[in-house]
Write a protein that holds these residues in place. Structure first.
Motif, PDB file in Angstrom:
ATOM      1  N   THR A 121       0.857  -1.186   0.000  1.00 54.57           N
ATOM      2  CA  THR A 121       0.000   0.000   0.000  1.00 54.57           C
ATOM      3  C   THR A 121       0.893   1.236   0.000  1.00 54.57           C
ATOM      4  N   GLN A 122       0.769   2.058  -1.025  1.00 53.31           N
ATOM      5  CA  GLN A 122       1.586   3.267  -1.176  1.00 53.31           C
ATOM      6  C   GLN A 122       0.663   4.395  -1.606  1.00 53.31           C
ATOM      7  N   LYS A 123       0.222   5.221  -0.647  1.00 49.12           N
ATOM      8  CA  LYS A 123      -0.765   6.257  -0.949  1.00 49.12           C
ATOM      9  C   LYS A 123      -0.175   7.398  -1.761  1.00 49.12           C
ATOM     10  N   VAL A 140      14.918  -1.529  -1.176  1.00 53.38           N
ATOM     11  CA  VAL A 140      14.660  -0.697   0.003  1.00 53.38           C
ATOM     12  C   VAL A 140      13.435   0.173  -0.257  1.00 53.38           C
ATOM     13  N   ARG A 141      12.594   0.329   0.777  1.00 59.24           N
ATOM     14  CA  ARG A 141      11.494   1.301   0.721  1.00 59.24           C
ATOM     15  C   ARG A 141      11.268   1.866   2.120  1.00 59.24           C
ATOM     16  N   LEU A 142      10.752   3.106   2.172  1.00 54.70           N
ATOM     17  CA  LEU A 142      10.483   3.793   3.432  1.00 54.70           C
ATOM     18  C   LEU A 142       8.983   3.754   3.706  1.00 54.70           C
ATOM     19  N   VAL A 143       8.612   3.237   4.882  1.00 58.98           N
ATOM     20  CA  VAL A 143       7.216   3.163   5.306  1.00 58.98           C
ATOM     21  C   VAL A 143       7.107   3.912   6.628  1.00 58.98           C
ATOM     22  N   SER A 145       8.226   5.904   9.320  1.00 61.28           N
ATOM     23  CA  SER A 145       9.600   6.212   9.743  1.00 61.28           C
ATOM     24  C   SER A 145      10.463   4.969   9.771  1.00 61.28           C
ATOM     25  N   GLU A 146      10.046   3.933   9.058  1.00 63.16           N
ATOM     26  CA  GLU A 146      10.772   2.653   9.084  1.00 63.16           C
ATOM     27  C   GLU A 146      11.348   2.345   7.711  1.00 63.16           C
ATOM     28  N   ILE A 147      12.646   2.016   7.689  1.00 61.37           N
ATOM     29  CA  ILE A 147      13.317   1.601   6.455  1.00 61.37           C
ATOM     30  C   ILE A 147      13.218   0.085   6.369  1.00 61.37           C
ATOM     31  N   GLN A 148      12.580  -0.416   5.314  1.00 62.49           N
ATOM     32  CA  GLN A 148      12.389  -1.855   5.128  1.00 62.49           C
ATOM     33  C   GLN A 148      13.281  -2.346   3.998  1.00 62.49           C
ATOM     34  N   VAL A 149      13.982  -3.462   4.255  1.00 57.59           N
ATOM     35  CA  VAL A 149      14.900  -4.047   3.281  1.00 57.59           C
ATOM     36  C   VAL A 149      14.367  -5.421   2.883  1.00 57.59           C
ATOM     37  N   PHE A 150      14.342  -5.689   1.577  1.00 59.11           N
ATOM     38  CA  PHE A 150      13.865  -6.977   1.046  1.00 59.11           C
ATOM     39  C   PHE A 150      14.976  -7.603   0.203  1.00 59.11           C
ATOM     40  N   ARG A 151      14.856  -8.926   0.026  1.00 52.01           N
ATOM     41  CA  ARG A 151      15.712  -9.649  -0.915  1.00 52.01           C
ATOM     42  C   ARG A 151      14.837 -10.034  -2.113  1.00 52.01           C
ATOM     43  N   ALA A 168      11.903  10.226   9.970  1.00 55.95           N
ATOM     44  CA  ALA A 168      12.485  10.120   8.626  1.00 55.95           C
ATOM     45  C   ALA A 168      11.438  10.465   7.570  1.00 55.95           C
ATOM     46  N   THR A 169      11.808  11.325   6.628  1.00 60.58           N
ATOM     47  CA  THR A 169      10.882  11.737   5.569  1.00 60.58           C
ATOM     48  C   THR A 169      11.332  11.311   4.179  1.00 60.58           C
ATOM     49  N   SER A 170      12.602  11.012   3.993  1.00 60.15           N
ATOM     50  CA  SER A 170      13.073  10.533   2.691  1.00 60.15           C
ATOM     51  C   SER A 170      14.310   9.672   2.880  1.00 60.15           C
ATOM     52  N   VAL A 171      14.523   8.751   1.931  1.00 61.89           N
ATOM     53  CA  VAL A 171      15.653   7.829   1.991  1.00 61.89           C
ATOM     54  C   VAL A 171      16.202   7.665   0.578  1.00 61.89           C
ATOM     55  N   SER A 172      17.516   7.496   0.467  1.00 60.74           N
ATOM     56  CA  SER A 172      18.154   7.335  -0.837  1.00 60.74           C
ATOM     57  C   SER A 172      19.227   6.266  -0.748  1.00 60.74           C
ATOM     58  N   LEU A 173      19.134   5.260  -1.635  1.00 58.48           N
ATOM     59  CA  LEU A 173      20.093   4.162  -1.691  1.00 58.48           C
ATOM     60  C   LEU A 173      21.187   4.509  -2.691  1.00 58.48           C
ATOM     61  N   SER A 174      22.438   4.328  -2.290  1.00 53.54           N
ATOM     62  CA  SER A 174      23.554   4.714  -3.154  1.00 53.54           C
ATOM     63  C   SER A 174      23.811   3.658  -4.224  1.00 53.54           C
TER      64      SER A 174
END
Length: 653
Positions: A121-123, A140-143, A145-151, A168-174
């Motif tokens: 769910t991504q509003k 990686v996705r931000l939900v 204030s939680e950073i969730q990591v998947f394989r 946390a309001t934004s996240v960026s993967l290098s």
């Protein structure tokens, strides 16, 4: 080595694929869909291409436009491929379901099997994309204030790792082989904002680098190509100093390893318009300051390398090889592009591309695409391809163009940029046609003297003609003498000579002479005295005569400000003809009624046919998969009743 770089173009009524230099012709194997596409996307390596229609998503091999998969997914708004094209993410607008269940509007599919692997769910549409490592080993996705990591190889197992970062309001993967995660926390309730960098493999450990600062409500994060350093541009919603409409901005540089961080000091006051890393990961450019903005080049230790000088600029872009730099001004600026050679820091060319809303380098770094897109501008939409040395190579005009881009290609798959900047190839036929049309300008319309609306369509009076066309002399002024108002204190103000519009006897004392009126200062005649007495109330039938008498009894103000009664001479006044309703012949009346179509049967049939036409349009929308409202569905249900009424009237629908 790939040398032909194609590009797609998505317009309101069409979707096409166009080959690159030198032909710029539609790709023969691609069939444009019958209905309008909502979006398109390429994989990062340019191997796959997909577009979304109202009821289906289609995936193609980009080379040859061969169809691979067709996913029956309605109402898809956006698409995104994983770096290697293994997975396709789709996003649709969030909606409340009838059964009360959560609407999982972010879905991930396998490109090879078309199987749905996982859904979320991504509003919000902002930041909806799943971020993958370059090897697709992690996502990686931000939900909240939680950073969730998947394989991704094990989507079914759910979350593999997670990190809670309050606020946390934004996240960026290098990018790079050792990926890191940059997390931005906005300023809130007096607490400063912060940026924290975590290693993806050690997400639960302390951040490798962090920095706190004030005046930051949101941030834009850009990693260099190697993923070793990150630039963060912070921005506030409101500028407390009231110097900028867009709020205050700041720029910070952090190292992923934690051995360097600082604020980028800019020597000109004003907002930061744009910033970009060079592909070599060792330097970056910034456009900043009030107009004319300043453009500066810095190294990875924030030491200034070169100042490109002030100018109307708000855009900066390196070509994929890092050899050339565009410094330009778009939006409300003129659309001028300056191209510089990074080696010599000299200007290579200047391009005028007004109304540009999209600008992009080709994968080989030799061509520049500029496009005018809707809805930013709804006129003069189209694509222009320029060579880096300045010449225009190709022009494509498209009505209501919404999206375009180059087909992505790895830098390793294109020819190396030569030491000497290559010359431009021949222009396409579209440019030659454009040049021919501009070389034959339309004959200019003859510019005559200005005529006011009341004098147009008639023979020009001498008062409106120029003196060289036989008009009245103006004595060096713009207004002829008979239309000039005397100025108090000027010669002749109270003593107009003969021929003056304010009196012709020289003794009018500044009063305007009225034809038929007695000279100023003379005694009125006996008939005039009677006319000036209060008249008895007229009967209703004499209303028109009373109005005419009222108009004759008004006063006329002369230029001196005095009032002179306007009393026409009774002997000279001619009786006015009686006015009444015009008579219309019966034949004319019948013809007018026939033209208006006042037959009640025909009028009702016309209205019923209008309703049927509206119903047909609603049915076409329904066939295209568009969602109709309850009132529109009710209109469709009433089609049978309307046809019955038409049959009763003897009209065939």
């Amino acid at each position: 080595m790939l040398t032909d770089f194609s590009y797609p173009d998505r317009a309101q009524k069409s979707l096409g694929l166009v080959s690159g230099t030198p032909d710029y012709t539609p790709i023969s194997g691609f069939e444009s869909p019958e209905v309008a596409a909502r979006t398109f996307a390429y994989s990062a390596d340019g191997r796959l291409y997909a577009y979304a229609l109202p009821t289906v998503v289609r995936i193609f091999q980009a080379e040859g436009a061969q169809l691979i998969q067709e996913l029956p997914l309605p109402n898809i708004v956006d698409l995104s491929f994983s770096p290697r094209g293994t997975y396709l993410s789709t996003w649709e607008r969030h909606a409340k379901l009838d059964d009360g269940a959560q609407h999982k509007n972010l879905r991930i599919f396998s490109v090879s099997t078309a199987e749905e692997l996982i859904a979320f769910t991504q509003k919000s549409h902002d930041g909806w994309q799943i971020q993958y490592t370059i090897s697709e080993s992690h996502a990686v996705r931000l939900v909240s204030s939680e950073i969730q990591v998947f394989r991704p190889a094990e989507w079914s197992k759910g979350i593999a790792d997670k990190l809670k970062v309050e606020g946390a309001t934004s996240v960026s993967l290098s990018p790079g082989l050792n990926p890191s995660v940059a997390v931005f926390v906005a300023e809130k309730k007096g607490a400063p904002a912060s940026i924290k960098v975590y290693g993806l493999s050690t997400l639960g450990a302390a951040p490798t680098c962090q920095k706190t600062f004030f005046k930051a409500d949101r941030a834009q994060i850009k990693w260099n190509t190697l993923g070793t350093q990150v630039l963060i541009m912070t921005q506030t919603e409101v500028d407390n100093s009231n110097k900028s409409y867009y709020g205050e901005t700041g720029l910070y540089l952090l190292s992923a390893a934690g051995n360097f961080d600082c604020r980028v000091t800019l020597d000109k006051e004003g907002p930061i318009h744009d910033f970009a890393w060079s592909p070599n990961s060792k330097e970056f450019g910034v456009v900043y300051g009030y107009m004319p903005a300043k453009t500066m080049l810095f190294d990875q230790r924030v030491r200034s390398l070169h100042d490109f000088g002030p100018g109307p600029h708000n855009f900066l872009s390196f070509n994929p090889q890092g050899r050339l730099v565009i410094v330009a001004g778009f939006g409300n600026l003129a659309g001028k592009l300056n191209i510089y050679d990074r080696r010599t820091l000299s200007k290579v060319a200047t391009i005028d591309a007004p109304n540009t809303s999209h600008c992009e380098w080709s994968p080989d770094g030799r061509f520049i695409m500029t496009a005018t897109l809707s809805p930013r501008l709804r006129v003069d939409n189209g694509i222009k391809i320029w060579h880096c040395t300045g010449p225009l190579i190709h022009v494509q005009n498209t009505e209501e163009l919404y999206q375009t881009s180059w087909r992505p290609t790895s830098v390793d798959s294109v020819p190396a940029f030569p030491a000497q900047i290559p010359p431009a190839p021949p222009a396409s036929e579209s440019v030659k046609t454009l040049q021919e049309s501009t070389q034959k300008p339309a004959a200019p319309k003859p510019a005559g003297a200005y005529r006011p609306p009341g004098a147009r369509g008639l023979a020009t009076p001498a008062i409106f003609k120029r003196e060289d066309e036989g008009g009245l002399p103006t004595n060096g002024t713009g207004t002829p003498p008979r239309y000039r108002t005397p100025v108090p204190g000027a010669p002749g103000y109270n003593n107009n000579g003969a021929g003056s519009p304010y009196g012709g006897n020289g003794n009018s004392n500044g009063r305007r002479s009225v034809p038929g009126a007695p000279p100023p200062g003379s005694a009125p005649a006996d008939g005039d005295k009677k006319n000036r007495k209060k008249k008895p109330k007229k009967e209703e039938g004499e209303g028109q005569q009373q109005q005419d008498g009222g108009r004759r009894g008004k006063k006329s103000a002369g230029p001196s400000g005095l009032s002179t009664p306007v009393v026409p001479d009774a002997s000279d006044a001619a009786p006015e003809p009686a006015t009444g309703p015009a008579t219309v012949e019966p034949e004319q009346l019948a013809a007018a009624v026939g033209e208006l179509g006042l037959d009640p049967v025909a009028k009702k049939a016309r209205n019923l046919n209008k309703k049927l036409k509206a119903i047909e349009e609603l049915k076409d929308k329904q066939k295209r998969g568009e969602r109709l409202e309850a009132t529109q569905l009710k209109k469709i249900e009433g089609e049978a009743e309307i046809r019955k009424e038409l049959t009763a009237l003897g009209v065939t629908a």
